[in-house]
Design a protein around this motif. Structure first.
Motif, PDB file in Angstrom:
ATOM      1  N   SER A 180       0.491  -7.411 -19.081  1.00 54.13           N
ATOM      2  CA  SER A 180       1.102  -8.708 -18.781  1.00 54.13           C
ATOM      3  C   SER A 180       2.359  -8.907 -19.617  1.00 54.13           C
ATOM      4  O   SER A 180       2.377  -8.609 -20.807  1.00 54.13           O
ATOM      5  N   GLY A 181       3.406  -9.430 -18.975  1.00 56.10           N
ATOM      6  CA  GLY A 181       4.633  -9.706 -19.710  1.00 56.10           C
ATOM      7  C   GLY A 181       5.558  -8.517 -19.848  1.00 56.10           C
ATOM      8  O   GLY A 181       6.631  -8.625 -20.438  1.00 56.10           O
ATOM      9  N   SER A 182       5.190  -7.370 -19.298  1.00 55.97           N
ATOM     10  CA  SER A 182       6.072  -6.195 -19.315  1.00 55.97           C
ATOM     11  C   SER A 182       6.840  -6.126 -17.997  1.00 55.97           C
ATOM     12  O   SER A 182       6.509  -6.809 -17.031  1.00 55.97           O
ATOM     13  N   HIS A 183       7.868  -5.282 -17.961  1.00 54.41           N
ATOM     14  CA  HIS A 183       8.666  -5.126 -16.740  1.00 54.41           C
ATOM     15  C   HIS A 183       8.924  -3.642 -16.499  1.00 54.41           C
ATOM     16  O   HIS A 183       9.443  -2.949 -17.374  1.00 54.41           O
ATOM     17  N   VAL A 184       8.568  -3.176 -15.311  1.00 59.21           N
ATOM     18  CA  VAL A 184       8.773  -1.780 -14.927  1.00 59.21           C
ATOM     19  C   VAL A 184       9.518  -1.736 -13.605  1.00 59.21           C
ATOM     20  O   VAL A 184       9.111  -2.377 -12.623  1.00 59.21           O
ATOM     21  N   LYS A 185      10.631  -0.997 -13.572  1.00 63.92           N
ATOM     22  CA  LYS A 185      11.421  -0.839 -12.365  1.00 63.92           C
ATOM     23  C   LYS A 185      11.465   0.637 -11.984  1.00 63.92           C
ATOM     24  O   LYS A 185      11.817   1.486 -12.812  1.00 63.92           O
ATOM     25  N   LEU A 186      11.112   0.945 -10.744  1.00 66.54           N
ATOM     26  CA  LEU A 186      11.084   2.330 -10.271  1.00 66.54           C
ATOM     27  C   LEU A 186      12.121   2.516  -9.174  1.00 66.54           C
ATOM     28  O   LEU A 186      12.183   1.741  -8.219  1.00 66.54           O
ATOM     29  N   ASP A 187      12.939   3.573  -9.305  1.00 66.50           N
ATOM     30  CA  ASP A 187      13.980   3.879  -8.329  1.00 66.50           C
ATOM     31  C   ASP A 187      13.999   5.392  -8.109  1.00 66.50           C
ATOM     32  O   ASP A 187      14.206   6.166  -9.047  1.00 66.50           O
ATOM     33  N   GLY A 188      13.764   5.809  -6.881  1.00 69.62           N
ATOM     34  CA  GLY A 188      13.774   7.232  -6.567  1.00 69.62           C
ATOM     35  C   GLY A 188      12.726   8.021  -7.330  1.00 69.62           C
ATOM     36  O   GLY A 188      12.942   9.201  -7.634  1.00 69.62           O
ATOM     37  N   THR A 189      11.604   7.409  -7.621  1.00 75.49           N
ATOM     38  CA  THR A 189      10.565   8.016  -8.466  1.00 75.49           C
ATOM     39  C   THR A 189       9.322   8.343  -7.650  1.00 75.49           C
ATOM     40  O   THR A 189       8.926   7.588  -6.761  1.00 75.49           O
ATOM     41  N   VAL A 190       8.710   9.489  -7.970  1.00 76.00           N
ATOM     42  CA  VAL A 190       7.503   9.950  -7.280  1.00 76.00           C
ATOM     43  C   VAL A 190       6.355  10.012  -8.276  1.00 76.00           C
ATOM     44  O   VAL A 190       6.487  10.599  -9.358  1.00 76.00           O
ATOM     45  N   ILE A 191       5.233   9.396  -7.921  1.00 81.19           N
ATOM     46  CA  ILE A 191       4.003   9.492  -8.721  1.00 81.19           C
ATOM     47  C   ILE A 191       2.954  10.149  -7.830  1.00 81.19           C
ATOM     48  O   ILE A 191       2.637   9.641  -6.744  1.00 81.19           O
ATOM     49  N   SER A 192       2.422  11.291  -8.274  1.00 81.35           N
ATOM     50  CA  SER A 192       1.502  12.037  -7.408  1.00 81.35           C
ATOM     51  C   SER A 192       0.365  12.664  -8.203  1.00 81.35           C
ATOM     52  O   SER A 192       0.480  12.901  -9.407  1.00 81.35           O
ATOM     53  N   SER A 193      -0.737  12.912  -7.495  1.00 78.81           N
ATOM     54  CA  SER A 193      -1.892  13.658  -8.012  1.00 78.81           C
ATOM     55  C   SER A 193      -2.483  13.039  -9.279  1.00 78.81           C
ATOM     56  O   SER A 193      -2.913  13.755 -10.183  1.00 78.81           O
ATOM     57  N   CYS A 194      -2.496  11.714  -9.364  1.00 73.42           N
ATOM     58  CA  CYS A 194      -3.139  11.040 -10.498  1.00 73.42           C
ATOM     59  C   CYS A 194      -4.632  10.892 -10.207  1.00 73.42           C
ATOM     60  O   CYS A 194      -5.014  10.422  -9.135  1.00 73.42           O
TER      61      CYS A 194
ATOM     62  N   ALA B  97      11.341   0.407  -5.693  1.00 76.70           N
ATOM     63  CA  ALA B  97      12.355   0.543  -4.641  1.00 76.70           C
ATOM     64  C   ALA B  97      11.765   1.295  -3.449  1.00 76.70           C
ATOM     65  O   ALA B  97      10.787   2.046  -3.568  1.00 76.70           O
ATOM     66  N   SER B  98      12.397   1.110  -2.286  1.00 73.97           N
ATOM     67  CA  SER B  98      11.888   1.725  -1.054  1.00 73.97           C
ATOM     68  C   SER B  98      12.009   3.245  -1.055  1.00 73.97           C
ATOM     69  O   SER B  98      11.348   3.927  -0.268  1.00 73.97           O
ATOM     70  N   ASN B  99      12.853   3.809  -1.948  1.00 72.78           N
ATOM     71  CA  ASN B  99      13.022   5.265  -1.988  1.00 72.78           C
ATOM     72  C   ASN B  99      12.024   5.943  -2.915  1.00 72.78           C
ATOM     73  O   ASN B  99      12.172   7.118  -3.250  1.00 72.78           O
ATOM     74  N   CYS B 100      11.015   5.199  -3.362  1.00 75.69           N
ATOM     75  CA  CYS B 100       9.960   5.768  -4.217  1.00 75.69           C
ATOM     76  C   CYS B 100       8.758   6.176  -3.372  1.00 75.69           C
ATOM     77  O   CYS B 100       8.526   5.627  -2.292  1.00 75.69           O
ATOM     78  N   LYS B 101       7.999   7.140  -3.869  1.00 76.93           N
ATOM     79  CA  LYS B 101       6.723   7.474  -3.250  1.00 76.93           C
ATOM     80  C   LYS B 101       5.638   7.377  -4.314  1.00 76.93           C
ATOM     81  O   LYS B 101       5.621   8.160  -5.263  1.00 76.93           O
ATOM     82  N   ILE B 102       4.752   6.420  -4.141  1.00 77.74           N
ATOM     83  CA  ILE B 102       3.696   6.162  -5.120  1.00 77.74           C
ATOM     84  C   ILE B 102       2.369   6.611  -4.529  1.00 77.74           C
ATOM     85  O   ILE B 102       1.851   5.999  -3.578  1.00 77.74           O
ATOM     86  N   GLY B 103       1.822   7.707  -5.047  1.00 78.35           N
ATOM     87  CA  GLY B 103       0.563   8.223  -4.539  1.00 78.35           C
ATOM     88  C   GLY B 103       0.636   8.548  -3.065  1.00 78.35           C
ATOM     89  O   GLY B 103       1.573   9.206  -2.587  1.00 78.35           O
ATOM     90  N   ALA B 104      -0.355   8.042  -2.298  1.00 76.71           N
ATOM     91  CA  ALA B 104      -0.412   8.295  -0.859  1.00 76.71           C
ATOM     92  C   ALA B 104       0.557   7.419  -0.083  1.00 76.71           C
ATOM     93  O   ALA B 104       0.713   7.584   1.133  1.00 76.71           O
ATOM     94  N   GLY B 105       1.196   6.463  -0.778  1.00 76.49           N
ATOM     95  CA  GLY B 105       2.201   5.644  -0.102  1.00 76.49           C
ATOM     96  C   GLY B 105       1.810   4.207   0.112  1.00 76.49           C
ATOM     97  O   GLY B 105       2.674   3.351   0.335  1.00 76.49           O
ATOM     98  N   ASN B 106       0.511   3.890   0.032  1.00 79.49           N
ATOM     99  CA  ASN B 106       0.042   2.513   0.193  1.00 79.49           C
ATOM    100  C   ASN B 106       0.041   1.843  -1.179  1.00 79.49           C
ATOM    101  O   ASN B 106      -0.847   2.056  -1.990  1.00 79.49           O
TER     102      ASN B 106
END
Length: 509
Positions: free
Chosen positions: A445-459, A485-494
């Motif tokens: 809580s109270g932190s800020h994370v911004k993702l742009d063009g970032t991929v998170i996979s196989s967690c 951002a819309s150009n990120c892929k987070i896990g399976a995408g959902n």
């Protein structure tokens, strides 16, 4: 994990309590503490959290730091240790023996809630807290020498030095030298203990000297000579009158050095062809206004407080020291590792930059801890290549409350948490990859994370885990500080499935 007793005392209160301990008689340091322990420490039946030392972590092949809930079955007042039964471990992947002997008091934090009703856990905890302060901040290895009497005046002098180290009275470069001197003495003492332990485990402790391993006597002589050589150096700092004179000279030198824009190139040597290539690179990298020094020792180079460090060898071990207002980069790529087992590889603050490096987590729990200020990381690989299955709670970057971090073109692989972002911290990831982690990003809580063009996979657990404060109703809540951002892929995408929002565990130590 249950809550533990914590105490907030003024420096003057701590000093008065320590002076009282060392004013009772004229025994050795350990005898003084033993006398007090026999009065204040419960002999059996109290529960505590055990923060395993590096020595125990090595012994049990667990990554440092590691915490376990234990109950004390007996104490040894002369050795200031306890035998304990292990009830549970903070990390499920860590396996400890059910019973452990000779755990130092200072590794134990008595819990507020006790299973035994008539245990004076608070009194035990307050005594251990005082003893822990002494051992962590004032103790020197030669205090343990036979017939060595520690006077209250010595405690007062060391407390004065400790205060000056922490209130800014001593220039950073000199403060680091003092801290490194103390660490060198403690490391030599620990190596002597390891040598003695290896003999005991081999059943040779009581054997004739002629039967000892060939290198044992030489190693012991080397470590003892090292310790003996450090005593007079330490005396320069411990005596307040000598210290003031020495610091006056050091401040003058520090002011002269401060005006220089130092750049340190770390190189362990090599062929003439390699030297030529490095020289050409440094010519293009270092300006005429900067002062270039080529050094072998990372410890000596960093102690100069350079504005930039260029790592020119393929592998380098870095010492444990806080870094601020510094830029780290490499020639042709380089891997940075810790010199020994410790909590983090790089402790940073103020304005820092890191570029073109491989940062290895083999001997540490966390690669970078950014305490406050801004950090820019570019084109780096964060990796944990440890083969120990118990190492899966390592962390890539930890952003503390006043940190602002930008990470570009970086890879995080094989961590329990790729990044940990605490309340008040800001982290932006651009074109990064986080893969094969337990949790990709852990935020609060109270932190800020911004993702742009970032991929998170196989967690294996969660791509992003958000912990809300205990007083926030988290049912159905989102995480306001998260921008993807819309150009990120987070896990399976959902994103709704890949981001887990939970309530923060307020009982964790």
């Amino acid at each position: 994990m249950p809550s533990v007793y914590t105490f907030t005392h003024s420096h003057n209160d701590i000093l008065n309590a320590l002076v009282e301990v060392f004013s009772i008689g004229r025994g050795t340091m350990r005898e003084q503490w033993t006398t007090q322990a026999e009065i204040l420490v419960e002999p059996v039946g109290w529960d505590a959290l055990w923060k395993l030392s590096k020595r125990f972590c090595k012994k049990f092949e667990a990554r440092f730091p590691c915490i376990a809930l234990i109950t004390v079955t007996s104490v040894d007042y002369e050795e200031l240790t306890a035998d304990v039964d292990v009830l549970s471990v903070q990390h499920e992947s860590v396996s400890l023996p059910e019973r452990v002997t000779d755990v130092p008091f200072i590794e134990l934090w008595p819990t507020v809630k006790q299973r035994e009703e008539f245990v004076n856990a608070e009194g035990t905890a307050e005594f251990i807290d005082l003893m822990r302060f002494y051992y962590e901040n004032l103790w020197m290895p030669w205090d343990d020498q036979d017939n060595k009497v520690i006077l209250s005046k010595t405690v007062e002098d060391r407390m004065s030095l400790w205060l000056e180290l922490h209130n800014g009275s001593i220039p950073n470069s000199v403060a680091r030298s003092i801290i490194m001197l103390r660490n060198s003495a403690i490391n030599a003492h620990e190596k002597l203990r390891e040598l003695d332990s290896s003999l005991c485990e081999g059943g040779m402790a009581d054997e004739d000297d002629s039967l000892l391993p060939s290198n044992y006597i030489s190693q012991c002589a080397e470590m003892n000579a090292n310790l003996d050589s450090l005593i007079p150096k330490w005396s320069l700092y411990e005596d307040p009158l000598v210290r003031e004179h020495y610091l006056a000279l050091a401040r003058t030198k520090w002011q002269e050095n401060k005006s220089k824009r130092n750049v340190v190139a770390l190189w362990q040597g090599g062929s003439m062809k390699e030297f030529t290539n490095i020289s050409n690179f440094l010519k293009s990298k270092v300006s005429n206004e900067q002062n270039l020094m080529i050094m072998v020792s990372a410890e000596e180079g960093l102690s100069l407080e350079p504005e930039e460090v260029i790592v020119c060898s393929s592998n380098y071990e870095v010492p444990e020291m806080p870094l601020l207002r510094i830029s780290l980069c490499s020639f042709n790529g380089a891997t940075l590792k810790a010199t020994e087992m410790r909590s983090c590889l790089l402790m940073m603050s103020e304005e820092c930059k890191i570029q073109d490096l491989i940062l290895n987590c083999a001997r540490v729990n966390t690669i970078i801890v950014m305490r406050a200020g801004s950090l820019h990381v570019k084109n780096c690989k964060f990796s944990d290549d440890s083969e120990n299955c118990q190492s899966d709670f390592a962390q890539g970057i930890v952003a503390m409350s006043e940190a602002k971090i930008i990470v570009e073109d970086c890879t995080f692989e094989n961590f329990y948490s790729g990044l940990v972002v605490h309340e008040g911290a800001q982290v932006e990831l651009r074109n990064c990859a986080i893969k094969r982690c337990g949790v990709g990003i852990q935020m609060y809580s109270g932190s800020h994370v911004k993702l742009d063009g970032t991929v998170i996979s196989s967690c294996t657990e969660q791509s992003i885990r958000c912990e809300l404060s205990a007083n926030v109703d988290y049912k159905g809540a989102g995480m306001d500080g998260l921008e993807v951002a819309s150009n990120c892929k987070i896990g399976a995408g959902n994103l709704q499935q890949e981001v887990l929002v939970v309530k923060q565990d307020s009982d964790m130590l």
